[in-house]
Motif scaffolding. Structure first.
Motif, short mmCIF file in Angstrom:
data_model
loop_
_atom_site.label_atom_id
_atom_site.label_comp_id
_atom_site.label_asym_id
_atom_site.label_seq_id
_atom_site.Cartn_x
_atom_site.Cartn_y
_atom_site.Cartn_z
N PRO A 99 0.82 -1.21 0.00
CA PRO A 99 0.00 0.00 0.00
C PRO A 99 0.86 1.26 0.00
CG PRO A 99 -0.85 -1.59 1.58
CD PRO A 99 0.47 -2.12 1.11
N ARG A 132 -2.18 2.53 -9.99
CA ARG A 132 -3.19 3.53 -9.65
C ARG A 132 -4.50 2.86 -9.21
NH1 ARG A 132 -2.33 6.12 -13.86
NH2 ARG A 132 -4.10 5.45 -15.13
N GLY A 135 -3.97 1.12 -5.74
CA GLY A 135 -3.55 1.97 -4.63
C GLY A 135 -2.24 1.51 -4.01
N ARG A 136 -1.44 0.82 -4.81
CA ARG A 136 -0.18 0.28 -4.28
C ARG A 136 1.02 0.87 -5.01
NH1 ARG A 136 -0.27 -4.40 -0.96
NH2 ARG A 136 -2.41 -4.80 -0.34
#
Length: 283
Positions: A99, A132, A135-136
């Protein structure tokens, strides 16, 4: 004008290899620098002075040493140091995806833009989109200039950025910072939360912040170039320290109009609403 690449590499994970170009993120004219001049106007040169022999030591007589005790050194020849260097690698080997928010900005050191090289447009776009959407960010290693670096690759709009990170032993522990002991009253916290809400923004806009000192220096340089003999030297007066009641200061801050371009209008929450907001934040 298109940016000029400062290097090339390949981002690799599994059987995927994406050729990329590296670009600096720093604007070349973003900082000012001065040179040391002698009173005659000539630019001076740096030399190394040997206090024991009381003479200038030429570079060919110098050797690098590590001080393991006060005044005691072990020395290394250039050949010995080169043998310890990491072999340069054209590949950024990704070891894990994690993350983005899990990497504390304290570890950020230097950033590069990464752009696709020949034949890499499709996998590059796929990596940027995958990062994207998930979210990592990607974490890996890269060797350059004889050293090994930790690199975090994260999405920035439709690009990816390579963020060089510090190693764990290069970051001071929070435990080294004295926190002091002070009890915070609920009423004080409610007012502080209201003050935060009054001048909060949803996005970071760096263009709103100008470097006033740089602008003054640039203006002084321009006037000197145009023939000004000197400029007025008026040191800024240091603000007087005032000891005031914390609650009075919070109330006065809330009563003052919100400053700053593009900020939201004042938002005043009741104590109960502020408490609910804190509760949601904790969850």
């Amino acid at each position: 004008m298109a940016a000029r690449a400062i290097g090339t590499a390949a981002v690799s994970f599994g059987l995927v290899s994406i050729p990329v170009k590296l670009f600096t993120t720093q604007e070349s004219g973003g900082s000012l620098s001065f040179h040391w001049l002698h009173s005659c106007g000539s630019r001076v040169k740096q030399q190394y002075w040997c206090p024991r022999d009381e003479r200038v030591a030429p570079r060919e007589e110098l050797v690098k040493g590590y001080e393991f005790q006060k005044g005691q050194y072990v020395t290394f020849s250039p050949e010995e140091l080169r043998s310890l260097e990491e072999a340069g690698s054209e590949t950024i080997e990704i070891s894990e995806f994690l993350p983005l928010e899990s990497v504390d900005p304290l570890y950020y050191e230097k950033a590069y833009y990464l752009g696709p090289d020949k034949g890499g447009a499709k996998p590059y776009a796929l990596l940027a989109r995958a990062l994207r959407e998930s979210g990592r960010c990607a974490l890996g290693r890269w060797a350059a200039r004889g050293k090994q670096y930790i690199v975090m690759i994260r999405p920035v709009e439709d690009l990816v950025e390579g963020q060089q990170l510090r190693y764990a032993d290069e970051v001071k522990s929070f435990d080294e910072v004295e926190r002091g002991k002070a009890a915070v009253k609920p009423a004080e916290l409610d007012l502080a939360v209201q003050l935060v809400q009054q001048i909060e923004s949803d996005d970071f806009h760096p263009e709103r912040y100008d470097d006033a000192v740089k602008q003054r220096v640039e203006d002084a340089i321009r006037r000197k170039v145009e023939g000004a003999e000197s400029i007025a030297v008026e040191p800024a007066a240091a603000p007087e320290a005032k000891i005031i009641d914390l609650m009075d200061a919070l109330r006065a801050s809330l009563a003052a109009p919100a400053a700053g371009a593009g900020r939201k209008g004042p938002k005043r929450a009741a104590s109960g609403e502020a408490g609910k907001a804190r509760g949601r934040a904790k969850r």
